[in-house]
Design an enzyme around this catalytic site. Structure first.
Site, PDB file in Angstrom:
ATOM      1  N   ASP A   1       0.883  -1.165   0.000  1.00  0.00           N
ATOM      2  CA  ASP A   1       0.000   0.000   0.000  1.00  0.00           C
ATOM      3  C   ASP A   1       0.918   1.212   0.000  1.00  0.00           C
ATOM      4  O   ASP A   1       1.515   1.543   1.023  1.00  0.00           O
ATOM      5  CB  ASP A   1      -0.887  -0.044   1.260  1.00  0.00           C
TER       6      ASP A   1
ATOM      7  N   LYS B   1       2.839  11.330  -3.432  1.00  0.00           N
ATOM      8  CA  LYS B   1       1.840  10.653  -4.249  1.00  0.00           C
ATOM      9  C   LYS B   1       0.931  11.651  -4.976  1.00  0.00           C
ATOM     10  O   LYS B   1       0.411  11.368  -6.045  1.00  0.00           O
ATOM     11  CB  LYS B   1       1.015   9.749  -3.327  1.00  0.00           C
TER      12      LYS B   1
ATOM     13  N   GLU C   1      -7.308   0.818  -4.468  1.00  0.00           N
ATOM     14  CA  GLU C   1      -7.289   0.700  -3.002  1.00  0.00           C
ATOM     15  C   GLU C   1      -8.607   0.186  -2.407  1.00  0.00           C
ATOM     16  O   GLU C   1      -8.584  -0.722  -1.566  1.00  0.00           O
ATOM     17  CB  GLU C   1      -6.898   2.046  -2.387  1.00  0.00           C
TER      18      GLU C   1
ATOM     19  N   ASP D   1     -13.035   5.416   1.883  1.00  0.00           N
ATOM     20  CA  ASP D   1     -11.597   5.468   2.193  1.00  0.00           C
ATOM     21  C   ASP D   1     -11.125   6.921   2.255  1.00  0.00           C
ATOM     22  O   ASP D   1     -10.957   7.562   1.220  1.00  0.00           O
ATOM     23  CB  ASP D   1     -10.841   4.686   1.097  1.00  0.00           C
TER      24      ASP D   1
END
Ligand code: AMP
Length: 592
Positions: free
Chosen positions: A6, A68, A164, A187
């Site tokens: 992850d 990211k 994800e 999420d």
């Protein structure tokens, strides 16, 4: 051994599936969560994770976090302010500037992956060369490709990229293999928000829809808390080191307030040279955070609508991402989906667990589960008249493949320009161009060339476009690695615009189609009249002329329906004429 990773905005984790269960690997200091932070000292190797996070305070301009957010992005799209410097040519890829050195976001991510790989190799006692890596569902081609490249730079072959929320559902869903369940995955991490509606039937996961925002998360709440603390202090903290300290204090206070009702934030030695102690209550934090958290509601509702699922049909609500530890987030998510969230897994670890499970599936260690993902936006090419021709519709299950046959608009045309488009609008110009290339073909009369165009999205979400002249077999294959890097606001805007302009867009499409038909018919009616008008009755001739005039009149306007009706009327009026022309053509030449 294939590992699951992850690669998070804030934290990253690595796990493996062994002897029937997932193990998340701890580093030398026993920590499983590695902060996604890289510090570049003036000399020597970069520091990664916790030691780097500590340097955020001491050396903010050489310490990169939330990288990211810049993966696969172009200069001009980055909106967040960072204590480290970003660089790059306008419109070119975003770079991170450390002193004189320029680094790509992939290079920075690769440092994090290298550390995770080393931790795993030490813990497992073997080499680790292959990985499954997760990305937000809304990552576009360029962002997925950048993620793969980061893996390569770290010496890892990324054999699968998984969304994800899908990974999280896998982590939660394994123990209910035989059930038929609809799941919502909410999420909210540090920098991204994703919501997915999934269906699990007999071990098959299918993503019914996804929605989200790659620029919404706990970082935004942190920035608002910092502003609040500054207001309380009565001054703005400018010094980068002091700002980093302030941010750290804000984040820690936010975390404490997930368990406590009230906390004291100690701010030592800010610019004024004095320490401050500020009391922050959970209620105050919730007031600050609410506007950010409330933003997730629209995404959830859209995901439900896209999946064609009522909230009452959701049987399981899974919360993922560190920010879902906030009681307010749990309350709001529960409210949206009308059910108590399932918090049985660690919200920080579910995605990594899912990645490790996917790795196990690929290794053949787990056989009952299949994962299916979907495309977030439609993909197609431009066709005659500037229209969007959708080849892979939005929400197609990936991996997927679809094709269509196209022909030449002009006689003797030698090539066709393939413009690969992404978006939901009817006109090509309103969609995003992912790339373009020419496919040459043999010159032929109009409408006789045959060019097959095929779109294929592999399991990593990478798009390959193939165009082939079917008569010569000549083909061009292009992999879309340089997708138009668009922010999620733009993705949302695309969906909103498509909805808002649905009527005008449809009018434009119908008008264009009718116009093309009219432009083709008018000259051929003219030609047929020259040949056979004398064989028609006076009445038929004037009917045809009246219809022609109607078409010409409608062409001068912009309204689709009158033009469509006029073209249909002309078509009907010339049926007899067409039959006559056909007859004339079939007749053998009369004897002298
Ligand atoms: P992730 O990207 O999933 O690692 O989530 C990181 C985000 O979760 C950061 O914004 C953290 O500040 C936030 N977070 C982690 N733990 C907590 C907590 N106990 N309460 C509130 N937010 C948290």
């Amino acid at each position: 051994m294939i590992v699951g990773i992850d690669l998070g905005t804030t934290n990253s984790l690595i796990g493996v599936f062994d002897s029937g269960f997932v193990t998340l690997i701890a580093d030398e200091s026993g920590q499983r969560l590695t902060p996604s932070v890289v510090h570049y000292p003036e000399q020597g190797a970069p520091l990664v994770g916790r030691p780097a996070a500590r340097m955020r305070v001491l050396s903010p301009e050489r310490t990169v976090f939330s990288v990211k957010r810049y993966m696969g992005r172009r200069v001009g799209e980055e909106d967040a302010k960072t204590p480290f410097r970003l660089a790059g040519e306008p419109g070119g890829p975003v770079q991170v500037a450390i002193g004189e050195t320029r680094l790509s976001p992939e290079q920075v991510s690769a440092e994090i992956l290298r550390k995770l790989k080393a931790d795993a190799e030490r813990a497992l006692g073997c080499r680790v060369e292959q990985a499954v890596v997760t990305v937000p569902a809304y990552f576009n081609d360029a962002q997925r490709t950048a993620t793969k490249r980061a893996g390569e730079l770290a010496g890892l072959e990324v054999i699968r990229i998984v969304n994800e929320p899908t990974a999280a559902a896998l982590a939660y869903g394994l123990d209910r293999l035989s059930e038929h369940t609809r799941i919502a995955v909410y999420d909210l991490g540090g920098g991204t928000f994703d919501v997915s509606i999934l269906e699990l039937t007999g071990g098959v996961f299918q993503v019914l829809s996804t929605n989200g925002n790659t620029r919404l998360g706990g970082d935004d709440i942190d920035a608002s808390v910092v502003r609040h603390l500054e207001e309380e202090c009565g001054f703005v903290v400018k010094d980068p080191a002091a700002r980093a300290r302030l941010l750290e204090a804000a984040v820690e206070a936010k975390h404490r307030l997930s368990d406590l009702e009230e906390t004291v934030v100690t701010l030592p030695f800010l610019e004024e040279g004095s320490s401050r102690e500020i009391t922050l209550t959970r209620a105050a934090l919730e007031k600050i955070a609410l506007p950010w958290i409330e933003k997730t509601r629209a995404h959830c509702l859209r995901a439900l609508a896209d999946a064609n699922v009522e909230p009452s049909a959701i049987e399981e609500l899974i919360l993922v991402g560190g920010s879902t530890r906030m009681p307010l987030v749990r309350k709001l998510a529960g409210e949206i989906f009308g059910r108590t969230p399932n918090c049985s897994r660690n919200p920080d670890e579910a995605v990594a667990e899912g990645a490790a499970l996917q790795a196990a599936i690929l290794e053949g260690k787990l056989t009952q589960v299949v994962l299916l993902d979907i495309t977030p936006l439609s993909l197609g090419i431009e066709t005659f008249g500037g229209l969007m021709n959708v080849i892979l519709p939005r929400n197609s299950t990936i991996p997927c493949k679809a094709g269509e046959m196209f022909t030449n608009a002009l006689p003797g045309q030698r090539s066709m320009l393939i413009r690969v488009l992404q978006g939901e609008r009817e006109l090509a110009r309103d969609n995003w161009e992912l790339g373009r290339f020419e496919i040459p073909f043999q010159p032929l009369p109009k409408g006789q060339a045959r060019v097959g165009v095929q779109f294929e999205i592999d399991a990593n979400g990478i798009l390959t476009v193939l165009a082939r002249d079917t008569s010569t077999g000549l083909e061009q294959v292009v992999t879309m690695t340089s997708a138009v890097e668009v922010s999620d606001e733009a993705v949302e805007k695309m969906l909103g615009d498509a909805l808002e302009n649905a009527f005008e867009d449809m009018n434009a499409r119908v008008f264009t189609e009718a116009r093309m038909k009219a432009e083709e018919m008018l000259p051929s009616v003219q030609k047929a009249m020259n040949l056979a008008a004398h064989l028609l009755s006076e009445e038929e001739r004037s009917w045809i002329h009246a219809c022609e005039a109607e078409v010409r009149g409608a062409l001068a306007g912009e309204a689709a329906q009158p033009l469509k009706r006029a073209v249909a009327a002309l078509d009907e009026a010339t049926q007899g004429l067409a039959a006559l022309v056909m007859e004339l053509a079939m007749k053998p030449p009369s004897a002298p």
